[in-house]
Design an enzyme around this catalytic site. Structure first.
Site, PDB file in Angstrom:
ATOM      1  N   GLY A   1       0.794  -1.218   0.000  1.00 29.45           N
ATOM      2  CA  GLY A   1       0.000   0.000   0.000  1.00 29.45           C
ATOM      3  C   GLY A   1       0.828   1.271   0.000  1.00 29.45           C
ATOM      4  O   GLY A   1       0.277   2.365   0.130  1.00 29.45           O
TER       5      GLY A   1
ATOM      6  N   GLU B   1       5.293  -6.002   1.558  1.00 33.44           N
ATOM      7  CA  GLU B   1       4.564  -6.520   0.389  1.00 33.44           C
ATOM      8  C   GLU B   1       4.207  -5.403  -0.581  1.00 33.44           C
ATOM      9  O   GLU B   1       3.027  -5.129  -0.831  1.00 33.44           O
ATOM     10  CB  GLU B   1       3.275  -7.213   0.848  1.00 33.44           C
ATOM     11  CG  GLU B   1       3.471  -8.335   1.841  1.00 33.44           C
ATOM     12  CD  GLU B   1       2.148  -8.845   2.415  1.00 33.44           C
ATOM     13  OE1 GLU B   1       1.122  -8.154   2.300  1.00 33.44           O
ATOM     14  OE2 GLU B   1       2.152  -9.937   2.981  1.00 33.44           O
ATOM     15  N   PRO B   2       5.194  -4.731  -1.150  1.00 33.37           N
ATOM     16  CA  PRO B   2       4.879  -3.617  -2.054  1.00 33.37           C
ATOM     17  C   PRO B   2       4.370  -4.116  -3.399  1.00 33.37           C
ATOM     18  O   PRO B   2       4.869  -5.102  -3.932  1.00 33.37           O
ATOM     19  CB  PRO B   2       6.236  -2.932  -2.230  1.00 33.37           C
ATOM     20  CG  PRO B   2       7.220  -4.060  -2.095  1.00 33.37           C
ATOM     21  CD  PRO B   2       6.632  -4.994  -1.058  1.00 33.37           C
ATOM     22  N   GLY B   3       3.363  -3.468  -3.914  1.00 25.43           N
ATOM     23  CA  GLY B   3       2.888  -3.766  -5.266  1.00 25.43           C
ATOM     24  C   GLY B   3       2.992  -2.505  -6.105  1.00 25.43           C
ATOM     25  O   GLY B   3       3.946  -2.293  -6.853  1.00 25.43           O
TER      26      GLY B   3
ATOM     27  N   ARG C   1      -8.814   1.425 -13.931  1.00 26.51           N
ATOM     28  CA  ARG C   1      -8.636   2.212 -12.703  1.00 26.51           C
ATOM     29  C   ARG C   1      -9.397   3.549 -12.687  1.00 26.51           C
ATOM     30  O   ARG C   1      -9.931   3.923 -11.638  1.00 26.51           O
ATOM     31  CB  ARG C   1      -7.148   2.449 -12.419  1.00 26.51           C
ATOM     32  CG  ARG C   1      -6.393   1.147 -12.115  1.00 26.51           C
ATOM     33  CD  ARG C   1      -4.962   1.410 -11.676  1.00 26.51           C
ATOM     34  NE  ARG C   1      -4.883   1.890 -10.308  1.00 26.51           N
ATOM     35  CZ  ARG C   1      -4.720   3.137  -9.950  1.00 26.51           C
ATOM     36  NH1 ARG C   1      -4.583   4.079 -10.866  1.00 26.51           N
ATOM     37  NH2 ARG C   1      -4.681   3.467  -8.694  1.00 26.51           N
TER      38      ARG C   1
ATOM     39  N   TYR D   1     -11.667   3.252  -9.503  1.00 26.83           N
ATOM     40  CA  TYR D   1     -11.127   3.891  -8.294  1.00 26.83           C
ATOM     41  C   TYR D   1     -11.142   5.403  -8.373  1.00 26.83           C
ATOM     42  O   TYR D   1     -10.575   6.063  -7.501  1.00 26.83           O
ATOM     43  CB  TYR D   1      -9.670   3.460  -8.062  1.00 26.83           C
ATOM     44  CG  TYR D   1      -9.435   1.993  -7.881  1.00 26.83           C
ATOM     45  CD1 TYR D   1     -10.195   1.247  -6.986  1.00 26.83           C
ATOM     46  CD2 TYR D   1      -8.414   1.355  -8.586  1.00 26.83           C
ATOM     47  CE1 TYR D   1      -9.946  -0.106  -6.812  1.00 26.83           C
ATOM     48  CE2 TYR D   1      -8.167   0.010  -8.408  1.00 26.83           C
ATOM     49  CZ  TYR D   1      -8.936  -0.717  -7.527  1.00 26.83           C
ATOM     50  OH  TYR D   1      -8.689  -2.044  -7.355  1.00 26.83           O
TER      51      TYR D   1
ATOM     52  N   CYS E   1     -18.833   0.064 -25.025  1.00 27.90           N
ATOM     53  CA  CYS E   1     -20.209   0.545 -24.919  1.00 27.90           C
ATOM     54  C   CYS E   1     -20.630   0.690 -23.459  1.00 27.90           C
ATOM     55  O   CYS E   1     -21.473  -0.063 -22.963  1.00 27.90           O
ATOM     56  CB  CYS E   1     -21.140  -0.405 -25.664  1.00 27.90           C
ATOM     57  SG  CYS E   1     -20.610  -0.584 -27.368  1.00 27.90           S
ATOM     58  N   GLU E   2     -20.002   1.615 -22.751  1.00 26.45           N
ATOM     59  CA  GLU E   2     -20.290   1.905 -21.347  1.00 26.45           C
ATOM     60  C   GLU E   2     -19.945   3.370 -21.099  1.00 26.45           C
ATOM     61  O   GLU E   2     -18.881   3.832 -21.523  1.00 26.45           O
ATOM     62  CB  GLU E   2     -19.377   1.101 -20.395  1.00 26.45           C
ATOM     63  CG  GLU E   2     -19.503  -0.386 -20.450  1.00 26.45           C
ATOM     64  CD  GLU E   2     -20.653  -0.937 -19.613  1.00 26.45           C
ATOM     65  OE1 GLU E   2     -21.242  -0.184 -18.820  1.00 26.45           O
ATOM     66  OE2 GLU E   2     -20.942  -2.125 -19.790  1.00 26.45           O
TER      67      GLU E   2
ATOM     68  N   TYR F   1      -2.158  -2.783 -11.312  1.00 24.31           N
ATOM     69  CA  TYR F   1      -3.601  -3.007 -11.456  1.00 24.31           C
ATOM     70  C   TYR F   1      -4.086  -2.502 -12.814  1.00 24.31           C
ATOM     71  O   TYR F   1      -5.192  -2.012 -12.960  1.00 24.31           O
ATOM     72  CB  TYR F   1      -4.370  -2.373 -10.283  1.00 24.31           C
ATOM     73  CG  TYR F   1      -3.754  -2.803  -8.962  1.00 24.31           C
ATOM     74  CD1 TYR F   1      -3.975  -4.079  -8.477  1.00 24.31           C
ATOM     75  CD2 TYR F   1      -2.897  -1.958  -8.263  1.00 24.31           C
ATOM     76  CE1 TYR F   1      -3.364  -4.507  -7.314  1.00 24.31           C
ATOM     77  CE2 TYR F   1      -2.279  -2.380  -7.091  1.00 24.31           C
ATOM     78  CZ  TYR F   1      -2.524  -3.653  -6.625  1.00 24.31           C
ATOM     79  OH  TYR F   1      -1.910  -4.080  -5.490  1.00 24.31           O
TER      80      TYR F   1
HETATM   81  C1  LIG Z   1      -2.811  -5.870  -2.719  1.00 25.05           C
HETATM   82  C2  LIG Z   1      -1.984  -6.230  -1.559  1.00 25.05           C
HETATM   83  C3  LIG Z   1      -0.690  -5.723  -1.417  1.00 25.05           C
HETATM   84  C4  LIG Z   1      -0.089  -4.722  -2.382  1.00 25.05           C
HETATM   85  O1  LIG Z   1      -0.709  -3.486  -2.292  1.00 25.05           O
HETATM   86  P1  LIG Z   1      -0.102  -2.232  -3.108  1.00 25.05           P
HETATM   87  O2  LIG Z   1      -1.042  -1.137  -2.833  1.00 25.05           O
HETATM   88  O3  LIG Z   1      -0.084  -2.614  -4.543  1.00 25.05           O
HETATM   89  O4  LIG Z   1       1.260  -1.999  -2.561  1.00 25.05           O
HETATM   90  C5  LIG Z   1       0.063  -6.164  -0.349  1.00 25.05           C
HETATM   91  N1  LIG Z   1      -0.438  -7.036   0.557  1.00 25.05           N
HETATM   92  C6  LIG Z   1      -1.688  -7.521   0.459  1.00 25.05           C
HETATM   93  C7  LIG Z   1      -2.171  -8.474   1.482  1.00 25.05           C
HETATM   94  C8  LIG Z   1      -2.501  -7.130  -0.589  1.00 25.05           C
HETATM   95  O5  LIG Z   1      -3.746  -7.605  -0.681  1.00 25.05           O
END
Ligand SMILES: *Cc1c(COP(=O)(O)O)cnc(C)c1O
Length: 425
Positions: A239, A273-275, A312, A316, A355-356, A384
């Site tokens: 996050g 856990e970076p995404g 997105r 969001y 078509c939305e 995402y």
């Molecule tokens: C989605 C998710 C992440 C990654 O979140 P980001 O906002 O992309 O960093 C990490 N941990 C868990 C459990 C998640 O569901």
């Protein structure tokens, strides 16, 4: 920090002109920068090097196996949320002990696959799930490690759909209940409940919620240890903010600045856990102008990418910086910025062919004049983006291209019409 930029008015991904990629593979196309992925990963690794840290890149943000390989080679582990993501992670040949598994609805099949891998930690989202994991592990003679996901009731002040750490969310157990869960299950003799997991949700713009959540979690860990439980790791989830606009997200060292002091003397392994913070600005979605259209007072730029390719903005309410891939040098954007409006721009809605009514990328957005055939870049599309794309409206999934210096390779080919019906035969 990213490696997409303009030279003489032409947009480059690292040292490759994006127009050259469009010529080779067509549009729309996702274009990734290897150096950007690695730059983000290495900064995070560096910022937390003072602790025993395992970075588990969150696969759901952007999951192409070639990208996972790049990160695995740099030392990343993986955060997964399904059996399919476990399968993807394993394509990299990674040590499966570097995999953590979250998700409120793990099926028995998925649990068995993860036990057999075997993965590093199950992130437990409910007592019912823990009971099930204990039963299955007992039957298979396994002793997996698990982290209890707690809900610290902290608001990351992001979009409701990406908020997961508040009490009312479906994720984790309330932090006040955590001690009860440990007392009830902590010495079950099968599943080693030896870590605590927190994930606040996505797109945090400030480090403050992390400090708040971490203080609560460390206090809990102190109490659990006093109760006689062994806690070896804390998983701070993901996050972390990403630069959808230039230099608006906290940096890796900003996060380390609040997280490291709070846990450095605690004898805890740290898992991150970076995404999005790694993937978001590692890609652009390159699209082509199909038509210009006036509707009442509005001017529409209709492009060949749609909400099925990048959902997105409607989902969001997300901001993506959008700019033509070739502009007069006087119109090269100095940065990605919501209110950028140099002279010569028109206010337009940038929309797709679906078509939305929800099929838009931007509304009332200043854009330099474009014409049919021009390429337009939708920036910060790496997280995402592709992973949420679909075949809606009978549209084949896009190709993915990975740029590395002055080279590029197609890491996923464009789907064909035959692909669309292949499983229906
Ligand atoms: C989605 C998710 C992440 C990654 O979140 P980001 O906002 O992309 O960093 C990490 N941990 C868990 C459990 C998640 O569901």
């Amino acid at each position: 920090m990213d490696y997409f930029g303009y030279k003489q008015g032409k947009l480059y991904a690292e040292n490759v002109a994006v127009a050259k990629i469009a010529e080779a593979v067509g549009t729309p196309v996702y274009i990734y920068s290897k150096a950007t992925f690695l730059g983000h990963f290495n900064r995070l690794k560096e910022a937390f090097s003072g602790l025993d840290t395992l970075i588990c890149y969150s696969i759901k943000a952007c999951s192409n196996i070639h990208i996972l390989k790049v990160l695995a080679e740099a030392g990343s582990g993986f955060d997964i949320v399904s059996g399919g993501e476990l399968f993807r992670a394993r394509q990299t040949g990674i040590d499966t002990a570097k995999i953590v598994y979250a998700g409120v609805g793990k099926t028995d099949k998925e649990i068995i696959e993860a036990l057999n891998a075997p993965i590093g930690y199950f992130n437990i989202e409910s007592e019912a799930e823990l009971e099930n994991l204990i039963t299955i592990s007992r039957n298979l003679g396994k002793n997996p490690k698990a982290a209890l996901r707690v809900n610290p009731d902290v608001d990351p002040r992001t979009h409701t759909y990406t908020t997961t750490g508040k009490k009312e969310s479906k994720f984790g157990v309330d932090i006040e209940r955590a001690r009860h869960v440990f007392n009830k299950y902590g010495k079950n003799g099968t599943v080693q409940l030896c870590a605590v997991h927190v994930h606040l949700g996505s797109a945090g713009k400030s480090v403050q919620p992390y400090a708040e959540a971490l203080q609560k979690t460390v206090k809990l860990i102190d109490e659990l240890r006093a109760d006689g439980f062994t806690i070896e790791a804390i998983d701070m989830g993901g996050g972390y903010g990403a630069d959808y606009e230039t230099s608006t997200a906290p940096s890796a060292s900003d996060y380390a600045g609040v997280i490291v002091p709070l846990i450095k003397d605690k004898g805890l392994k740290l898992i991150l856990e970076p995404g999005a913070s790694i993937a978001a600005n590692s890609a652009i979605l390159l699209t082509q102008v199909l038509y210009l259209k006036q509707g009442g007072k509005k001017k529409f730029v209709i492009v060949d990418a749609g909400m099925n390719d990048l959902i997105r903005p409607p989902l969001y309410d997300a901001f993506h910086f959008i700019w033509p891939a070739q502009v007069d040098p006087s119109l090269v954007p100095p940065k990605k910025f919501r209110h950028l409006n140099p002279e010569g721009c028109e206010q337009v809605d940038i929309v797709g062919p679906i078509c939305e009514g929800a099929d838009f990328f931007a509304k009332e957005r200043p854009l330099p004049a474009v014409k049919r055939g021009d390429l337009i870049s939708i920036f910060t599309a790496g997280a995402y983006g592709y992973t949420m794309s679909s075949n809606y409206n009978g549209r084949p999934l896009l190709p993915e291209v990975l740029v590395d210096g002055d080279q590029f390779s197609v890491i996923r080919r464009r789907q064909t019409y035959e692909d669309l019906i292949a499983h229906e035969k």
